[in-house]
Design a protein around this motif. Structure first.
Motif, PDB file in Angstrom:
ATOM      1  N   UNK A   1       0.832  -1.207   0.000  1.00 12.60           N
ATOM      2  CA  UNK A   1       0.000   0.000   0.000  1.00 12.60           C
ATOM      3  C   UNK A   1       0.868   1.258   0.000  1.00 12.60           C
ATOM      4  N   UNK A   2       1.976   1.240   0.760  1.00 14.86           N
ATOM      5  CA  UNK A   2       2.872   2.390   0.783  1.00 14.86           C
ATOM      6  C   UNK A   2       3.494   2.667  -0.570  1.00 14.86           C
ATOM      7  N   UNK A   3       3.899   1.614  -1.278  1.00 13.96           N
ATOM      8  CA  UNK A   3       4.488   1.775  -2.620  1.00 13.96           C
ATOM      9  C   UNK A   3       3.463   2.345  -3.583  1.00 13.96           C
ATOM     10  N   UNK A   4       2.221   1.833  -3.505  1.00  8.34           N
ATOM     11  CA  UNK A   4       1.164   2.313  -4.416  1.00  8.34           C
ATOM     12  C   UNK A   4       0.867   3.790  -4.158  1.00  8.34           C
ATOM     13  N   UNK A   5       0.793   4.187  -2.887  1.00  8.18           N
ATOM     14  CA  UNK A   5       0.526   5.593  -2.554  1.00  8.18           C
ATOM     15  C   UNK A   5       1.668   6.488  -3.043  1.00  8.18           C
ATOM     16  N   UNK A   6       2.906   6.024  -2.881  1.00 11.74           N
ATOM     17  CA  UNK A   6       4.067   6.805  -3.332  1.00 11.74           C
ATOM     18  C   UNK A   6       4.042   6.997  -4.846  1.00 11.74           C
ATOM     19  N   UNK A   7       3.710   5.926  -5.589  1.00 12.39           N
ATOM     20  CA  UNK A   7       3.636   6.030  -7.055  1.00 12.39           C
ATOM     21  C   UNK A   7       2.521   6.974  -7.481  1.00 12.39           C
ATOM     22  N   UNK A   8       1.374   6.918  -6.776  1.00 14.18           N
ATOM     23  CA  UNK A   8       0.269   7.820  -7.117  1.00 14.18           C
ATOM     24  C   UNK A   8       0.660   9.279  -6.893  1.00 14.18           C
ATOM     25  N   UNK A   9       1.386   9.544  -5.805  1.00 18.40           N
ATOM     26  CA  UNK A   9       1.827  10.919  -5.537  1.00 18.40           C
ATOM     27  C   UNK A   9       2.752  11.414  -6.648  1.00 18.40           C
ATOM     28  N   UNK A  10       3.678  10.541  -7.104  1.00 14.96           N
ATOM     29  CA  UNK A  10       4.594  10.921  -8.184  1.00 14.96           C
ATOM     30  C   UNK A  10       3.824  11.200  -9.466  1.00 14.96           C
ATOM     31  N   UNK A  11       2.851  10.342  -9.799  1.00  8.88           N
ATOM     32  CA  UNK A  11       2.068  10.522 -11.032  1.00  8.88           C
ATOM     33  C   UNK A  11       1.277  11.831 -10.980  1.00  8.88           C
ATOM     34  N   UNK A  12       0.675  12.125  -9.817  1.00  4.19           N
ATOM     35  CA  UNK A  12      -0.099  13.365  -9.680  1.00  4.19           C
ATOM     36  C   UNK A  12       0.816  14.585  -9.807  1.00  4.19           C
ATOM     37  N   UNK A  13       2.014  14.506  -9.200  1.00  2.00           N
ATOM     38  CA  UNK A  13       2.960  15.629  -9.287  1.00  2.00           C
ATOM     39  C   UNK A  13       3.413  15.864 -10.720  1.00  2.00           C
ATOM     40  N   UNK A  14       3.699  14.780 -11.462  1.00  2.00           N
ATOM     41  CA  UNK A  14       4.106  14.917 -12.863  1.00  2.00           C
ATOM     42  C   UNK A  14       2.979  15.514 -13.697  1.00  2.00           C
ATOM     43  N   UNK A  15       1.743  15.036 -13.461  1.00  2.00           N
ATOM     44  CA  UNK A  15       0.594  15.583 -14.198  1.00  2.00           C
ATOM     45  C   UNK A  15       0.392  17.064 -13.933  1.00  2.00           C
ATOM     46  N   UNK A  16       0.543  17.468 -12.661  1.00  2.00           N
ATOM     47  CA  UNK A  16       0.405  18.888 -12.320  1.00  2.00           C
ATOM     48  C   UNK A  16       1.482  19.713 -12.996  1.00  2.00           C
ATOM     49  N   UNK A  17       2.720  19.188 -12.997  1.00  2.00           N
ATOM     50  CA  UNK A  17       3.826  19.914 -13.633  1.00  2.00           C
ATOM     51  C   UNK A  17       3.602  20.058 -15.133  1.00  2.00           C
ATOM     52  N   UNK A  18       3.102  19.004 -15.781  1.00  2.00           N
ATOM     53  CA  UNK A  18       2.838  19.076 -17.227  1.00  2.00           C
ATOM     54  C   UNK A  18       1.743  20.080 -17.530  1.00  2.00           C
ATOM     55  N   UNK A  19       0.686  20.099 -16.715  1.00  2.00           N
ATOM     56  CA  UNK A  19      -0.404  21.050 -16.944  1.00  2.00           C
ATOM     57  C   UNK A  19       0.082  22.481 -16.749  1.00  2.00           C
ATOM     58  N   UNK A  20       0.897  22.693 -15.721  1.00  2.00           N
ATOM     59  CA  UNK A  20       1.416  24.037 -15.463  1.00  2.00           C
ATOM     60  C   UNK A  20       2.333  24.494 -16.594  1.00  2.00           C
ATOM     61  N   UNK A  21       3.170  23.565 -17.102  1.00  2.00           N
ATOM     62  CA  UNK A  21       4.071  23.913 -18.209  1.00  2.00           C
ATOM     63  C   UNK A  21       3.274  24.231 -19.468  1.00  2.00           C
ATOM     64  N   UNK A  22       2.211  23.458 -19.724  1.00  2.00           N
ATOM     65  CA  UNK A  22       1.389  23.705 -20.913  1.00  2.00           C
ATOM     66  C   UNK A  22       0.693  25.059 -20.818  1.00  2.00           C
ATOM     67  N   UNK A  23       0.144  25.374 -19.638  1.00  2.00           N
ATOM     68  CA  UNK A  23      -0.518  26.672 -19.461  1.00  2.00           C
ATOM     69  C   UNK A  23       0.473  27.820 -19.658  1.00  2.00           C
ATOM     70  N   UNK A  24       1.681  27.654 -19.116  1.00  2.00           N
ATOM     71  CA  UNK A  24       2.697  28.695 -19.267  1.00  2.00           C
ATOM     72  C   UNK A  24       3.088  28.864 -20.733  1.00  2.00           C
ATOM     73  N   UNK A  25       3.220  27.735 -21.448  1.00  2.00           N
ATOM     74  CA  UNK A  25       3.587  27.804 -22.861  1.00  2.00           C
ATOM     75  C   UNK A  25       2.496  28.479 -23.689  1.00  2.00           C
ATOM     76  N   UNK A  26       1.243  28.111 -23.452  1.00  2.00           N
ATOM     77  CA  UNK A  26       0.151  28.717 -24.219  1.00  2.00           C
ATOM     78  C   UNK A  26       0.041  30.213 -23.936  1.00  2.00           C
ATOM     79  N   UNK A  27       0.290  30.609 -22.677  1.00  2.00           N
ATOM     80  CA  UNK A  27       0.226  32.030 -22.338  1.00  2.00           C
ATOM     81  C   UNK A  27       1.338  32.808 -23.043  1.00  2.00           C
ATOM     82  N   UNK A  28       2.552  32.235 -23.059  1.00  2.00           N
ATOM     83  CA  UNK A  28       3.653  32.901 -23.760  1.00  2.00           C
ATOM     84  C   UNK A  28       3.392  32.965 -25.261  1.00  2.00           C
ATOM     85  N   UNK A  29       2.834  31.887 -25.812  1.00  2.00           N
ATOM     86  CA  UNK A  29       2.512  31.880 -27.245  1.00  2.00           C
ATOM     87  C   UNK A  29       1.462  32.936 -27.569  1.00  2.00           C
ATOM     88  N   UNK A  30       0.469  33.082 -26.678  1.00  2.00           N
ATOM     89  CA  UNK A  30      -0.566  34.098 -26.905  1.00  2.00           C
ATOM     90  C   UNK A  30       0.024  35.504 -26.849  1.00  2.00           C
TER      91      UNK A  30
END
Length: 206
Positions: A65-94
């Motif tokens: 259970x600890x390993x699964x929770x740790x992997x989920x936290x990493x996946x959520x952090x990566x997803x948040x970082x990708x969304x933030x990078x995409x928003x920043x890129x679209x704003x700069x492009x605009x």
């Protein structure tokens, strides 16, 4: 089958018997047999065994259970970082698109200012009244100019170096005035006699 003496009552007993039929004393065969059979688990030992097995199972499940929770936290952090990078890129492009589509403050001031008109005598009346000199300087016997060609819908900007002695030029053009300083002027060449380049040379080198 052989007869042996009972250790307790000394009566003859078959070596295949598990106990003496006279006194009930266990025979050597019964002791040998019982030595190979493990003693039955008591209720206390049975409960302890189940408790240890349960603890090991719970520890194993807790680790998974600890390993699964740790992997989920990493996946959520990566997803948040990708969304933030995409928003920043679209704003700069605009912002970049808006900067390119809207004229800069320098260009707006040029459109509202009085610029020196470059008469087009050789290239025909269709080009006359469209070319205007923005800046002009001389260094190392070369003329450096920036100019604008005003159109009905948009303007085009040009930069040119002129060698009046050899009648040679090199130039670049852009839709933005601020992009001219970094533009590549290319190689030297002789302008076409009846085109706008020659009109600009004649005006600067007169």
């Amino acid at each position: 089958m052989a007869l042996i003496s009972c250790p307790e009552c000394s009566k003859s007993v078959s070596d295949q018997s598990v106990s003496c039929p006279n006194c009930g004393f266990p025979t050597p065969k019964s002791e040998t047999f019982n030595s190979h059979v493990p003693p039955p688990l008591s209720k206390k030992n049975y409960n302890n065994s189940n408790s240890v097995a349960g603890n090991r199972k719970r520890q194993k499940n807790s680790g998974c259970s600890g390993v699964i929770i740790f992997l989920l936290i990493i996946i959520i952090a990566i997803g948040y970082w990708l969304m933030d990078s995409y928003d920043s890129y679209t704003e700069k492009a605009r912002q970049y698109s808006e900067e390119q589509s809207e004229p800069s403050e320098v260009e707006e001031s040029l459109l509202d200012s009085e610029l020196t008109q470059i008469p087009m005598l050789l290239s025909g009346s269709g080009e006359d009244g469209r070319y205007f000199l923005i800046s002009h300087s001389t260094s190392y016997e070369l003329e450096h100019i920036d100019y604008v060609r005003r159109g009905k819908e948009s303007d085009a900007y040009g930069q040119m170096q002129i060698n009046c002695k050899s009648n040679e030029i090199r130039k670049s053009s852009s839709e933005s005035l601020k992009a001219l300083p970094s533009a590549d002027l290319g190689d030297w060449y002789t302008p076409t006699p009846d085109w706008t380049d020659q009109d600009i040379v004649n005006f600067i080198c007169k």
